[in-house]
Write a protein that holds these residues in place. Sequence first.
Motif, short mmCIF file in Angstrom:
data_model
loop_
_atom_site.label_atom_id
_atom_site.label_comp_id
_atom_site.label_asym_id
_atom_site.label_seq_id
_atom_site.Cartn_x
_atom_site.Cartn_y
_atom_site.Cartn_z
N LEU B 151 0.83 -1.22 0.00
CA LEU B 151 0.00 0.00 0.00
C LEU B 151 0.86 1.26 0.00
O LEU B 151 0.56 2.23 -0.70
CB LEU B 151 -0.92 0.00 1.23
CG LEU B 151 -2.15 -0.89 1.17
CD1 LEU B 151 -2.87 -0.91 2.51
CD2 LEU B 151 -3.11 -0.39 0.09
N GLN B 154 2.24 1.71 -3.39
CA GLN B 154 1.19 2.22 -4.28
C GLN B 154 1.01 3.71 -4.07
O GLN B 154 0.87 4.49 -5.01
CB GLN B 154 -0.13 1.53 -3.98
CG GLN B 154 -0.27 0.17 -4.64
CD GLN B 154 -1.56 -0.51 -4.24
OE1 GLN B 154 -2.04 -0.36 -3.13
NE2 GLN B 154 -2.12 -1.28 -5.15
N VAL B 166 -0.85 1.50 -10.43
CA VAL B 166 -1.08 0.98 -9.08
C VAL B 166 -1.59 -0.46 -9.05
O VAL B 166 -1.50 -1.13 -8.02
CB VAL B 166 -2.07 1.86 -8.29
CG1 VAL B 166 -1.43 3.16 -7.90
CG2 VAL B 166 -3.35 2.09 -9.07
N ALA B 167 -2.16 -0.91 -10.14
CA ALA B 167 -2.76 -2.25 -10.08
C ALA B 167 -2.86 -2.88 -11.46
O ALA B 167 -2.74 -2.22 -12.48
CB ALA B 167 -4.14 -2.15 -9.47
N HIS B 202 3.95 -2.59 -14.83
CA HIS B 202 2.95 -3.17 -13.93
C HIS B 202 3.57 -4.19 -12.98
O HIS B 202 3.10 -4.36 -11.86
CB HIS B 202 1.82 -3.83 -14.73
CG HIS B 202 0.80 -2.87 -15.23
ND1 HIS B 202 0.98 -2.14 -16.38
CD2 HIS B 202 -0.40 -2.49 -14.73
CE1 HIS B 202 -0.08 -1.36 -16.57
NE2 HIS B 202 -0.92 -1.54 -15.58
N THR B 281 -3.61 -9.71 -3.98
CA THR B 281 -4.84 -8.99 -3.60
C THR B 281 -4.57 -7.49 -3.54
O THR B 281 -5.37 -6.69 -4.02
CB THR B 281 -5.35 -9.51 -2.25
OG1 THR B 281 -5.31 -10.94 -2.28
CG2 THR B 281 -6.77 -9.08 -1.98
N THR B 282 -3.44 -7.11 -2.95
CA THR B 282 -3.13 -5.68 -2.81
C THR B 282 -3.01 -5.00 -4.18
O THR B 282 -3.49 -3.89 -4.37
CB THR B 282 -1.80 -5.49 -2.03
OG1 THR B 282 -1.89 -6.25 -0.84
CG2 THR B 282 -1.54 -4.04 -1.70
N PHE B 283 -2.36 -5.69 -5.11
CA PHE B 283 -2.11 -5.05 -6.41
C PHE B 283 -3.11 -5.49 -7.49
O PHE B 283 -2.85 -5.27 -8.67
CB PHE B 283 -0.68 -5.35 -6.87
CG PHE B 283 0.36 -4.62 -6.07
CD1 PHE B 283 0.69 -3.31 -6.35
CD2 PHE B 283 0.99 -5.23 -5.00
CE1 PHE B 283 1.63 -2.63 -5.61
CE2 PHE B 283 1.93 -4.57 -4.24
CZ PHE B 283 2.25 -3.25 -4.54
N SER B 284 -4.21 -6.10 -7.07
CA SER B 284 -5.21 -6.61 -8.02
C SER B 284 -4.54 -7.41 -9.13
O SER B 284 -4.84 -7.25 -10.30
CB SER B 284 -6.02 -5.45 -8.64
OG SER B 284 -6.89 -4.94 -7.70
N TRP B 285 -3.62 -8.25 -8.73
CA TRP B 285 -2.88 -9.07 -9.68
C TRP B 285 -3.70 -10.33 -9.95
O TRP B 285 -3.96 -11.10 -9.03
CB TRP B 285 -1.51 -9.43 -9.08
CG TRP B 285 -0.57 -10.01 -10.06
CD1 TRP B 285 -0.30 -11.33 -10.26
CD2 TRP B 285 0.24 -9.30 -10.99
NE1 TRP B 285 0.62 -11.48 -11.25
CE2 TRP B 285 0.97 -10.26 -11.73
CE3 TRP B 285 0.41 -7.95 -11.29
CZ2 TRP B 285 1.86 -9.90 -12.74
CZ3 TRP B 285 1.29 -7.61 -12.29
CH2 TRP B 285 2.01 -8.57 -13.00
N PRO B 286 -4.14 -10.53 -11.18
CA PRO B 286 -5.07 -11.64 -11.42
C PRO B 286 -4.40 -13.01 -11.45
O PRO B 286 -4.44 -13.72 -12.45
CB PRO B 286 -5.69 -11.29 -12.77
CG PRO B 286 -4.64 -10.48 -13.45
CD PRO B 286 -3.84 -9.78 -12.40
#
Lengths: 499, 335
Positions: B151, B154, B166-167, B202, B281-286
């Motif tokens: 965070l 970010q 950021v994500a 990214h 989860t923090t970086f919306s990494w799929p």
Amino acid sequence: MKKFLLVLLLIVSLLAFSSKVLVVGTTDKIRTLDPAKCYDYFSSNILQNVLSGLVDYEINTSNLIPSLAQKWEVSPDGLVYTFYLRKDAKFDDGTPIDASVMKYSIDRAMKLNGDPAFLLTDIVESTKVVDNYTFQIKLKYPFSAFVSVLGYTVAWPVNPKLYPENAFYEGAPSSSGPYKITEWIRDVRIVLEKNDKYFGPAPKTDKVVITFYESAATLRLALETGQIDIAFRHLDPRDINDLENNPNINVLKGSSPQIRYLVLNTKQAPFSNPLVRKAIMYAVDRQRIVDDVFVGLAQPLYSMVPMGMWSHKDVFPERNLRTAKRLLQQAGYWTDKPLTIDLWYSPTHYGTTEADVAQVLKESLEETGIIKVNIKYAEWSTYVDYFLNGTMGLFLLGWYPDYIDPDDYLWPFLSINGAKSMGSFYENPVTESIMKAARICVDQEARSELYAQTQNHLVVDVPNIPLWQGVAVVASQKNIKGVLLEPTQIFRYYLIEKK
Amino acid sequence: MSLKDYIFTRILLAIPMMFILLIVIFFVLRIIPGDPVLAILGGKAPQEVIEQKRHELGLDKPIIIQFFDYVGNLLKGDLGKSTLTSRPVWSEIKDRFPATVELTLFAFIIAVLIGVFWGSTAAAHRDGIIDVTARVYAVFIYAIPVFWFGLMMQYYFGMVLRWLPVAGRLSPIVSLNTKTGFFLLDSLITGNWEAFIDVLKHLLMPGITLGLVISSIFLRMVRNNTILMLSQDFSTAARARGISQRRILYKHALKNAMVPILTVMGLQLAILLAGAVLTETTFSWPGLGSYLVMKIRYRDFPAIQGTIVFFAFFVIIISIVVDIINALIDPRVRY
């Protein structure tokens, strides 16, 4: 100099290109794009932008208007609906959308019996192709809200060349709406591009890219850093307040048909006692929930039928602690002999604010001095299990409509079968017969009167206590125009443009 | 034991390990409260629909039959279908796994570089400024919760400096023809440099976050083992022969120090693959980590089982490979 001009040209063309692309961020996910299986908000929302139904909602209202069906007729007994289809509608591969496609799609949805199929199978007896562009649906019983059901994507036509008859389809649909899907990387992004074969007006923006985020915090950051143009579902309420103070961001709030309420299990002690249920009804503090937890991003609700919908009537009383105390005393509870109850909530299903809501409710009930509340929680899957089996006596729940009609806010909660599946186990033959009469009745005014009577019963029997109505929120960059938060909750990407 | 026998025994031992894991996962998931069908349909659907769905998913069969069905399908390479999306779990894992591998390898490279170079230099300058800084860094970085660190990254690099996205894995307006699912590789194969730079941008923040956190483990191990090797007789002898300190450090001490560290690194890579949940989860990494979290929320039994079995299989394979490498380098481990 030549080099400089070339670079300048490149930059200008890049800027021009990017202004035609609208980038939307969300924390929702797409589960399926097969209308026969689709039963979650966001997947339906994508379908609403790439497919067309027999009927649609007039923009920014909840009035039904013709779409694929130019007009329709209802037989005098209310059982047979005849739809006259427009002749210029086709899928993006050129397949015309005629009566046989309609029959194929509705029969398929019913046969596959996917998650939303019960909306059709409960009512539809049979379908029939009258001629190429005339299509008929026969109902099992007269149901005045039937056309509203057709507004939901489960009844929308699919391309028979793509969607198999006996299995669900997991790919991207063949488009019949304003947009077609040109790229779909699951959980990463989905790209919508203008569909030239659409019979309706062209979208304002040719290309929309929807990107998926895992959390509300990253969604907010993505908006603030300019990575996305629009943040649509779900920003944290506290973040929304911050964003409102950001001079570069527009925050738009609109009405939402989403309601939140308390369920009281009428078969479980002490909630089986109507006096206890009424006492809780008088003790809940809706305004405090709205102010403290949602920082104003919700509205107190005094009926199960949401505000703004026809037949809505504020039937539930304002908070009155004295009456609550009196009712509790009548039920045999005193300060020395308090009523101890459990209040349940689910920590993740309704966002991050649920624990705070439970806490505010606990405090407001305990203000009577006669109630002691233990807060309990369970993960969503356990929670559903508990309320279907009648394990929980008092718990928080929410409702998104399947079709825009008061019937969808009363029948599921108060009908005998519905109430079981919503956890209140409420039974009242009088309410049941009034609601049945309303389902058969065609005249809206007469139906409105019947629903008013049903709402009056809610305050007498109190199987549910409405608490608040949601406010839909979209945050966007300043140059974004045309965002509409409609009462139907349809989010139309094709009306949005970048200035 | 010959090397061949050792490898055979090692693989044979992995089978009961997998089976025990399968039993535990399968039954624990079913003992804890929560019904996947109800989690999907909620209270809206009528009882008949719920029953039909339960039948469709085989959840109405006795639990023991369900288990043998599951194991039978697994042996055929079928991980089942997700109850949430109805897609084969294997396809969903295939969609998500490259993202996790890409992130993990990137983080791992950062961690190894920091760990090996800083760790060995710290050992060579024991109690000097580099060593003290390394020790403080290792304790400090290990104590920081990874999501908080993420965070902060970010906020600073994304919000304040606006250097990095950021994500996500790719900017919305950058197009990429995905062939392998490894975006860096895909952009290289297709010669799409714009996408390559974008993917790299990214990857930087989540990769560095995860890499720095893991680097502390490697740093401490490399430092301690190198100090030990530097105090051994062979190092003293080398010094006596007038060999340069730099050569002693890299050619003699570090080389010997790395033998046990390689094992840890190998296992750490496997754990990283399975444990990048918070970073993802923090970086919306799929990736698969965030996928697992989502599936747990919905009690998607086949997806949870499939993902854990897949991870377990991966960890076991890596540990076998590491053991074999160890056995090759150091024959003593075979006995």
